[in-house]
Design an enzyme around this catalytic site. Structure first.
Site, PDB file in Angstrom:
ATOM      1  N   SER A   8      44.422  37.819  44.882  1.00  0.00           N
ATOM      2  CA  SER A   8      43.393  38.450  44.047  1.00  0.00           C
ATOM      3  C   SER A   8      42.563  37.361  43.365  1.00  0.00           C
ATOM      4  O   SER A   8      43.106  36.575  42.575  1.00  0.00           O
ATOM      5  CB  SER A   8      44.043  39.310  42.966  1.00  0.00           C
ATOM      6  OG  SER A   8      43.097  39.567  41.932  1.00  0.00           O
ATOM      7  N   HIS A  33      41.426  39.647  48.103  1.00  0.00           N
ATOM      8  CA  HIS A  33      41.413  40.845  47.264  1.00  0.00           C
ATOM      9  C   HIS A  33      40.435  40.640  46.115  1.00  0.00           C
ATOM     10  O   HIS A  33      40.575  39.703  45.324  1.00  0.00           O
ATOM     11  CB  HIS A  33      42.825  41.113  46.731  1.00  0.00           C
ATOM     12  CG  HIS A  33      42.981  42.410  46.018  1.00  0.00           C
ATOM     13  ND1 HIS A  33      43.160  43.609  46.684  1.00  0.00           N
ATOM     14  CD2 HIS A  33      42.976  42.714  44.695  1.00  0.00           C
ATOM     15  CE1 HIS A  33      43.270  44.586  45.794  1.00  0.00           C
ATOM     16  NE2 HIS A  33      43.165  44.075  44.588  1.00  0.00           N
ATOM     17  N   ASP A  35      38.941  42.141  42.798  1.00  0.00           N
ATOM     18  CA  ASP A  35      39.209  43.140  41.744  1.00  0.00           C
ATOM     19  C   ASP A  35      37.960  43.434  40.942  1.00  0.00           C
ATOM     20  O   ASP A  35      37.512  42.606  40.150  1.00  0.00           O
ATOM     21  CB  ASP A  35      40.313  42.628  40.808  1.00  0.00           C
ATOM     22  CG  ASP A  35      41.682  42.905  41.386  1.00  0.00           C
ATOM     23  OD1 ASP A  35      42.535  42.007  41.328  1.00  0.00           O
ATOM     24  OD2 ASP A  35      41.880  44.010  41.922  1.00  0.00           O
ATOM     25  N   MET A  37      36.051  45.542  38.134  1.00  0.00           N
ATOM     26  CA  MET A  37      36.378  46.310  36.933  1.00  0.00           C
ATOM     27  C   MET A  37      35.100  46.568  36.122  1.00  0.00           C
ATOM     28  O   MET A  37      34.236  45.698  36.038  1.00  0.00           O
ATOM     29  CB  MET A  37      37.386  45.528  36.079  1.00  0.00           C
ATOM     30  CG  MET A  37      38.662  45.202  36.826  1.00  0.00           C
ATOM     31  SD  MET A  37      39.825  44.313  35.771  1.00  0.00           S
ATOM     32  CE  MET A  37      41.105  43.928  36.950  1.00  0.00           C
ATOM     33  N   HIS A  66      38.730  46.209  45.659  1.00  0.00           N
ATOM     34  CA  HIS A  66      39.469  47.201  44.865  1.00  0.00           C
ATOM     35  C   HIS A  66      38.567  47.634  43.712  1.00  0.00           C
ATOM     36  O   HIS A  66      38.383  46.881  42.757  1.00  0.00           O
ATOM     37  CB  HIS A  66      40.761  46.526  44.378  1.00  0.00           C
ATOM     38  CG  HIS A  66      41.591  47.363  43.466  1.00  0.00           C
ATOM     39  ND1 HIS A  66      42.624  46.823  42.726  1.00  0.00           N
ATOM     40  CD2 HIS A  66      41.579  48.681  43.168  1.00  0.00           C
ATOM     41  CE1 HIS A  66      43.202  47.769  42.011  1.00  0.00           C
ATOM     42  NE2 HIS A  66      42.589  48.908  42.271  1.00  0.00           N
ATOM     43  N   MET A  68      37.979  49.378  40.557  1.00  0.00           N
ATOM     44  CA  MET A  68      38.557  50.029  39.373  1.00  0.00           C
ATOM     45  C   MET A  68      37.396  50.411  38.467  1.00  0.00           C
ATOM     46  O   MET A  68      37.175  49.824  37.393  1.00  0.00           O
ATOM     47  CB  MET A  68      39.524  49.054  38.675  1.00  0.00           C
ATOM     48  CG  MET A  68      40.779  48.800  39.475  1.00  0.00           C
ATOM     49  SD  MET A  68      41.730  47.388  38.887  1.00  0.00           S
ATOM     50  CE  MET A  68      40.970  46.083  39.854  1.00  0.00           C
ATOM     51  N   ASP A 175      49.993  45.952  44.067  1.00  0.00           N
ATOM     52  CA  ASP A 175      49.081  45.112  43.301  1.00  0.00           C
ATOM     53  C   ASP A 175      49.516  45.044  41.841  1.00  0.00           C
ATOM     54  O   ASP A 175      49.471  46.051  41.141  1.00  0.00           O
ATOM     55  CB  ASP A 175      47.691  45.762  43.416  1.00  0.00           C
ATOM     56  CG  ASP A 175      46.597  44.979  42.756  1.00  0.00           C
ATOM     57  OD1 ASP A 175      45.430  45.317  42.987  1.00  0.00           O
ATOM     58  OD2 ASP A 175      46.905  44.051  42.003  1.00  0.00           O
TER      59      ASP A 175
END
Ligand code: DX5
Ligand code: ZN
Length: 217
Positions: A8, A33, A35, A37, A66, A68, A175
């Site tokens: 990540s 990966h 992330d 946000m 990913h 979020m 994760d």
């Protein structure tokens, strides 16, 4: 079962992101990966499409994005255009998960769904046919370096049997709080893709290959 490692980049040195991407690519990462946000779905703000676009040329490895974020539908296309190969949304961040997953597939990339720790596997029971990846959050999403939640081991095992019942390959990704010890536990429970931030990045990038190897077990 061959285990894939997805470092990540949340834990990477953002002042040298391109070099960090090259380093983990050469160190044997299977997926990168990313992330994302938004400070709304999770209490942190990270990476926009423009950053994904700028690091895309640094590696040919899979960009595993990913999201979020909530709402998520308005932003999916921009991450695909920026270079995402897998787009994972949270089941808890869309009112119409089946439609959101169909939209991701219509853009020609792989579709993933993620569950936060309190969410039961029943949330995704009726969309298994649309999934290429299922992501179990083993921490409450928002930050790297948190402690692994053992409560999620049972969920991993339940999902492994749901995947087996489909007769199809679906990545079962975990994760949060993944280190050599918890990696062993989640692999035993049925996971085959491990996200790791703080267990891979930091210090001397010449260590990255050994750290990735240690997670693979
Ligand atoms: C947490 C992120 C995780 C996190 C993992 O909200 O979604 O991917 O970066 O970091 P570690 O591996 O340090 O727990
Ligand atoms: Zn993540």
């Amino acid at each position: 079962m061959a285990v894939k490692i997805a470092p990540s980049i949340l834990s990477a040195d953002f002042a040298r992101l391109g070099e960090e991407i090259k380093a983990i690519d050469e160190a044997g990462a299977d997926y990168i990966h990313v992330d994302v946000m938004d400070g709304h779905f999770v209490p942190n703000l990270t990476i926009g499409p423009v950053v994904v676009k700028s690091i895309r040329p640094y590696t040919k490895k899979v960009f595993d994005v990913h999201l979020m974020i909530e709402p998520v539908d308005p932003f999916i296309e921009s991450y695909v255009k920026a270079g995402a190969d897998i787009v994972t949304v949270h089941a808890e961040a869309t009112k119409h998960l089946d439609r959101t997953l169909a939209h991701i597939k219509s853009l020609g990339v792989k579709a993933g769904v993620s569950l936060v720790p309190h969410s039961p596997v029943s949330l995704i029971e009726y969309v298994m046919d649309k999934l290429d990846l299922i992501l179990v959050m083993s921490v409450n999403p928002g930050f790297g370096g948190q402690a692994f939640l053992p409560s999620q081991l049972k969920k991993i095992t339940e999902l492994r049997s749901m995947i087996t019942a489909t007769g199809r390959h679906i990545d079962l990704q975990v994760d949060g709080g993944i280190n050599p010890e918890t990696a062993r536990q989640v692999i035993a429970a049925g996971a085959d893709v491990l996200v790791a931030g703080s267990a891979v990045f930091g210090g001397d990038s010449r260590e990255y290959a050994a750290r990735i190897k240690q997670l693979r077990g």
